[in-house]
Design a protein around this motif. Structure first.
Motif, short mmCIF file in Angstrom:
data_model
loop_
_atom_site.label_atom_id
_atom_site.label_comp_id
_atom_site.label_asym_id
_atom_site.label_seq_id
_atom_site.Cartn_x
_atom_site.Cartn_y
_atom_site.Cartn_z
N TYR A 112 -0.86 2.77 11.55
CA TYR A 112 -0.92 3.39 12.80
C TYR A 112 -0.82 4.79 12.90
N GLY A 113 -1.36 5.21 14.02
CA GLY A 113 -1.60 6.73 13.70
C GLY A 113 -0.31 7.67 14.37
N THR A 114 0.53 7.62 13.88
CA THR A 114 1.87 8.31 13.79
C THR A 114 1.64 9.72 13.59
N ALA A 115 2.62 10.57 14.29
CA ALA A 115 2.19 12.21 13.80
C ALA A 115 2.55 12.21 12.08
N GLU A 116 3.52 11.39 11.77
CA GLU A 116 3.79 11.52 10.39
C GLU A 116 2.37 11.23 9.58
N HIS A 117 2.00 10.00 9.81
CA HIS A 117 0.60 9.69 9.43
C HIS A 117 -0.57 10.55 9.37
N ILE A 118 -0.69 10.96 10.43
CA ILE A 118 -1.87 12.06 10.71
C ILE A 118 -1.55 13.28 10.02
N ALA A 119 -0.38 13.74 10.03
CA ALA A 119 -0.13 15.19 9.16
C ALA A 119 -0.43 14.85 7.83
N ALA A 120 0.01 13.68 7.25
CA ALA A 120 -0.56 13.29 5.94
C ALA A 120 -2.07 13.37 5.57
N TYR A 168 0.94 -1.25 -0.06
CA TYR A 168 -0.12 0.03 0.05
C TYR A 168 0.76 1.33 0.04
N ALA A 169 2.08 1.31 0.79
CA ALA A 169 2.98 2.47 0.63
C ALA A 169 3.25 2.70 -0.70
N PRO A 227 2.09 6.93 -1.53
CA PRO A 227 3.51 6.94 -0.91
C PRO A 227 3.58 8.29 0.03
N GLU A 228 2.63 9.08 0.28
CA GLU A 228 2.55 10.18 1.13
C GLU A 228 2.51 9.74 2.42
N LYS A 265 -4.27 15.15 7.20
CA LYS A 265 -4.55 16.61 7.17
C LYS A 265 -4.22 17.14 5.74
N GLU A 266 -2.83 16.95 5.30
CA GLU A 266 -2.69 17.50 3.88
C GLU A 266 -3.02 16.86 2.74
N TYR A 267 -3.17 15.66 2.84
CA TYR A 267 -3.63 14.84 1.50
C TYR A 267 -5.13 14.13 1.48
#
Length: 221
Positions: free
Chosen positions: A191-199, A176-177, A181-182, A201-203
């Motif tokens: 999982y709900g990491t900071a990176e994932h949650i930020a993505a 899936y990555a 890729p974002e 919100k952005e995408y």
């Protein structure tokens, strides 16, 4: 004693300690019957914001000689992959069941997990005599069940199921990555990491996100 002999003695002692640990890890399997088909059940992926939940069912042979089986969370990725291949090769039977994000949204994560577990049992191809489960009792199953708290650290069969399920789901999330890729799915596995949650919100969300898990995140937008 030479240094070479010392190294060999240390290796021997470590191997003996591991064999003793594995003997203890088979205590439930011995307790519930040498002549019965005892199946370990475990799941992975109940907590992520994206992707499916996976369950695995494993029946190990009575003379199982696999070493280093453990709760999948306590193993390195490389060790999990090596053990998963060995378990699949040597098991009497093993199988996987899944429930995707849409099914999770439809019936909730607990019911979807039970559904994945039932599918894994059905996919074994043979009917076990006893199920050793990690903490839960699975509804709508007509097989004797033994729920064991922290079972993936106490039963070799449950630990083996946790390893197979984890490796299979991680492999899917890595695929899936490539498609999305974002979001860093190869690292966070959904999982709900900071990176994932930020993505998110952005995408925005993807077709594999669990919308029932994202309400609080999306409501803050």
């Amino acid at each position: 004693m030479t240094k070479k002999e010392e190294r060999e003695e240390k290796r021997r002692l470590k191997l003996e300690a591991e064999k003793e640990r594995m003997y203890a890890l088979f205590s439930y399997e011995r307790e519930y019957g040498e002549n019965l088909a005892i199946c370990g059940i475990d799941e992975v992926g109940r907590g992520p914001l994206a992707g499916p939940v996976y369950a695995a069912a494993v029946i190990l042979p009575k003379d199982c000689d696999i070493l280093y089986i453990n709760d999948s969370k306590k193993l390195s990725e490389k060790k999990r992959e090596t053990l998963s291949a060995e378990i699949r090769e040597k098991a009497v039977a093993w199988a996987i069941g899944t429930a995707d994000n849409k099914r999770i949204d439809e019936i909730n994560i607990l019911q979807a997990t039970y559904e994945a577990m039932r599918e894994a049992i059905k996919n074994l191809g043979i009917k076990p005599d006893i199920l050793l489960n990690d903490a839960v009792t699975i509804p709508l199953v007509d097989i004797k069940q033994i729920p064991i708290i922290k079972g993936d650290a106490k039963s070799a069969s449950i630990a083996s199921a946790s390893i197979i399920a984890k490796v299979a789901r991680d492999s899917l999330m890595a695929e899936y990555a490539k498609e999305y890729p974002e979001y860093g799915f190869e690292r966070n596995k959904g999982y709900g990491t900071a990176e994932h949650i930020a993505a998110i919100k952005e995408y925005g969300v993807t077709p594999i996100h669990r919308m029932s898990f994202l309400k609080s995140i999306l409501e803050r937008e």
